[in-house]
Motif scaffolding. Structure first.
Motif, short mmCIF file in Angstrom:
data_model
loop_
_atom_site.label_atom_id
_atom_site.label_comp_id
_atom_site.label_asym_id
_atom_site.label_seq_id
_atom_site.Cartn_x
_atom_site.Cartn_y
_atom_site.Cartn_z
N CYS A 45 -4.85 52.08 2.33
CA CYS A 45 -5.47 53.31 2.49
C CYS A 45 -5.48 54.01 1.07
O CYS A 45 -6.49 54.68 0.63
CB CYS A 45 -4.72 54.20 3.47
SG CYS A 45 -5.33 55.81 3.73
N LEU A 46 -4.42 54.11 0.45
CA LEU A 46 -4.50 54.66 -0.97
C LEU A 46 -5.30 53.88 -1.88
O LEU A 46 -6.08 54.71 -2.77
CB LEU A 46 -2.98 54.39 -1.27
CG LEU A 46 -1.82 55.21 -0.97
CD1 LEU A 46 -0.46 55.11 -1.49
CD2 LEU A 46 -2.33 56.95 -1.10
N ASN A 47 -5.49 52.75 -1.79
CA ASN A 47 -6.59 51.84 -2.64
C ASN A 47 -7.88 52.47 -2.52
O ASN A 47 -8.63 52.77 -3.24
CB ASN A 47 -6.55 50.53 -2.30
CG ASN A 47 -5.34 49.98 -3.12
OD1 ASN A 47 -4.95 50.51 -4.10
ND2 ASN A 47 -4.89 48.41 -2.56
N MET A 98 -8.66 55.46 -1.16
CA MET A 98 -8.82 56.86 -1.75
C MET A 98 -8.71 56.95 -3.36
O MET A 98 -9.35 58.05 -3.63
CB MET A 98 -7.64 57.91 -1.32
CG MET A 98 -7.44 57.99 0.26
SD MET A 98 -6.11 58.67 0.99
CE MET A 98 -6.68 60.56 0.36
N LYS A 99 -8.25 56.23 -3.84
CA LYS A 99 -8.17 55.96 -5.36
C LYS A 99 -9.82 55.71 -5.77
O LYS A 99 -10.06 56.23 -6.70
CB LYS A 99 -7.28 54.88 -6.01
CG LYS A 99 -5.59 55.32 -5.67
CD LYS A 99 -4.84 54.20 -6.26
CE LYS A 99 -3.28 54.58 -6.15
NZ LYS A 99 -2.44 53.49 -6.45
N ALA A 100 -10.21 54.64 -5.23
CA ALA A 100 -11.81 54.43 -5.37
C ALA A 100 -12.46 55.67 -5.19
O ALA A 100 -13.48 55.90 -5.84
CB ALA A 100 -12.20 53.41 -4.53
N ALA A 101 -12.31 56.12 -4.08
CA ALA A 101 -13.07 57.79 -3.85
C ALA A 101 -12.96 58.49 -4.93
O ALA A 101 -13.78 59.14 -5.33
CB ALA A 101 -12.60 58.31 -2.40
N LEU A 102 -11.77 58.77 -5.36
CA LEU A 102 -11.37 59.84 -6.53
C LEU A 102 -12.35 59.17 -7.75
O LEU A 102 -12.70 60.23 -8.31
CB LEU A 102 -9.98 59.81 -6.75
CG LEU A 102 -9.53 60.92 -7.50
CD1 LEU A 102 -9.71 62.24 -6.88
CD2 LEU A 102 -7.86 60.71 -7.85
N ARG A 103 -12.28 58.06 -8.14
CA ARG A 103 -13.01 57.40 -9.16
C ARG A 103 -14.60 57.89 -9.19
O ARG A 103 -15.15 57.97 -10.30
CB ARG A 103 -12.73 55.86 -9.43
CG ARG A 103 -11.25 55.63 -9.94
CD ARG A 103 -11.42 54.14 -10.30
NE ARG A 103 -11.78 53.16 -9.34
CZ ARG A 103 -10.92 52.33 -8.60
NH1 ARG A 103 -9.51 52.84 -8.73
NH2 ARG A 103 -11.25 51.83 -7.68
N ALA A 122 1.35 59.22 3.10
CA ALA A 122 1.00 58.74 1.82
C ALA A 122 -0.56 59.42 1.44
O ALA A 122 -0.83 59.71 0.68
CB ALA A 122 0.77 57.14 1.84
N ALA A 123 -1.27 59.18 2.51
CA ALA A 123 -2.71 59.95 2.52
C ALA A 123 -2.71 61.49 2.15
O ALA A 123 -3.31 61.92 1.47
CB ALA A 123 -3.61 59.30 3.56
N GLU A 124 -1.73 62.05 2.92
CA GLU A 124 -1.71 63.27 2.91
C GLU A 124 -1.15 63.93 1.38
O GLU A 124 -1.56 64.94 0.86
CB GLU A 124 -0.67 63.98 3.95
CG GLU A 124 -1.50 64.05 5.26
CD GLU A 124 -0.42 64.40 6.34
OE1 GLU A 124 0.89 64.44 6.09
OE2 GLU A 124 -0.62 64.10 7.58
N LYS A 125 -0.11 63.09 1.04
CA LYS A 125 0.51 63.45 -0.37
C LYS A 125 -0.61 63.07 -1.32
O LYS A 125 -0.76 64.03 -2.33
CB LYS A 125 1.44 62.47 -0.62
CG LYS A 125 2.26 62.61 -1.90
CD LYS A 125 3.50 61.71 -2.20
CE LYS A 125 4.38 61.96 -3.38
NZ LYS A 125 5.49 60.97 -3.56
N PHE A 126 -1.41 61.95 -1.40
CA PHE A 126 -2.61 61.71 -2.32
C PHE A 126 -3.78 62.72 -2.22
O PHE A 126 -4.01 63.25 -3.41
CB PHE A 126 -3.21 60.32 -2.19
CG PHE A 126 -3.97 60.00 -3.12
CD1 PHE A 126 -3.75 59.28 -4.36
CD2 PHE A 126 -5.18 60.01 -3.03
CE1 PHE A 126 -4.44 58.84 -5.26
CE2 PHE A 126 -6.33 59.46 -3.93
CZ PHE A 126 -5.80 59.15 -5.13
N ALA A 127 -4.01 63.25 -1.15
CA ALA A 127 -5.06 64.21 -1.08
C ALA A 127 -4.59 65.61 -1.77
O ALA A 127 -5.32 66.16 -2.16
CB ALA A 127 -5.47 64.30 0.35
#
Length: 337
Positions: free
Chosen positions: A119-121, A123-128, A181-186
């Motif tokens: 999931c974090l991977n 979301m990281k791609a989305a951020l990029r 993890a998703a909430e923290k990253f967001a």
């Protein structure tokens, strides 16, 4: 007047039950869809998705694996949002060992951590790619606190991962840990995150692979006269979600710029006694479990204020089971749906 370019949604897990319904609904609404599968050359899956109305003009399929963040860069290019639906409940270890037989280390390494990191991977791609809206498909399994509430509320009732792991409920802990993890990253990266919490999904299968899934496979086996999960009807209840309703809720939450946080995505909860009564209309008597023999427990109660704020409607148990069995009866003798 020039019509604006339709918005683009990246749907991670486009061939899953939730993902396929979202692909179909998004195309029907006029959106462009970038769908990801582990192998987009898989004709049985990709072929069905490409057969949806308007798919030839507005659907692109990509091979991507959540273990590899870089594989999501291309499908996320030009996307306005990403819907993450590629982490279904996992009920066994890598070698097929039932989850309940795994020790905590294996439960973490083989079930929980891959979903969290995957999931974090994404979301990281989305951020990029400067995609700042993420909708995540989780589960009501993440809304089971140590002290149960009489009426569940998604913002208050949150599962304790350590407790779930201690009870060897690794598939449930998978959702709890992934969400956290998703909430923290967001929060750290200014991403609008909506997390939808469905329960047991029941509806018409769109792909042949949906009939091999946990729930629809169980319903199909009952229709064939095979015994299912229970020897005796459980005293408790089960919450149900129509994948068609879930797809509508995803699109509604995305369209509402004020929407964020967790939302129950269930139609309601019914006792197993009621569920098996309804199933009995479609399956041989010998496939059914022994009757409970006493009054069932009261079904789980939900506060649906947030769910209903999105303006979507929901099917009842009868409609969901009818949708599945009527479709299954049409296709059970065919090699493909």
């Amino acid at each position: 007047m020039i019509n604006p370019e339709p918005k683009t949604i990246c749907i991670a897990g486009a061939s899953g039950l939730a993902g396929a319904y979202i692909v179909k609904a998004a195309l029907n609404r006029g959106f462009r869809v970038h769908g990801t599968l582990r192998d987009a050359s898989h004709n049985e899956k990709a072929g069905v998705l490409r057969s949806f109305a308007s798919a030839s003009d507005r659907l692109r399929l990509f091979s991507a694996d959540a273990a590899d963040s870089g594989s999501f860069d291309e499908p996320l290019t030009g996307a306005d949002a990403v819907f993450i639906t590629c982490f279904p409940a996992v009920n066994h270890g890598i070698d097929g060992t039932p989850a309940a037989q795994l020790d905590p280390d294996r439960g973490w390494n083989e079930i929980i951590h891959p979903a969290e990191q995957g999931c974090l991977n994404i979301m990281k791609a989305a951020l990029r790619q400067n995609v700042k809206t993420v909708l995540l498909c989780s589960s009501t399994a993440s809304a089971e606190p140590a002290a149960p509430s009489a009426i569940k509320h998604e913002l208050r009732d949150i599962s304790v991962a350590e407790q779930q792991i201690g009870q060897k409920k690794y598939s449930q802990a998978q959702k709890t840990v992934m969400e956290a993890a998703a909430e923290k990253f967001a929060s750290k990266n200014g991403i609008r995150l909506c997390t939808l919490l469905p329960s047991m999904m029941v509806g018409e299968p769109l792909l042949p692979s949906h009939l091999t899934g946990h729930v629809l496979g169980f319903l199909a086996n009952l229709h064939q006269g095979k015994t299912g999960w229970h020897k005796t009807v459980p005293a408790g209840s089960m919450s149900l979600t129509s994948p068609e309703d879930l797809a509508a809720m995803f699109l509604a939450a995305w369209s509402n710029q004020e929407a964020s946080g967790r939302y129950f995505a269930v139609s309601g909860s019914w006792s197993w006694h009621e569920i098996y009564q309804e199933i009995s209309e479609y399956v041989p008597l010998e496939a059914l479990p022994t009757p409970l023999g006493r009054e069932p427990e009261s079904p789980t109660q939900f506060d649906f204020t947030r769910r209903d704020s999105l303006g979507t409607t929901f099917k009842d148990m009868h409609e969901m089971l009818a949708a599945f069995y009527h479709k299954y009866e049409q296709v059970r003798l065919l090699p493909q749906l």
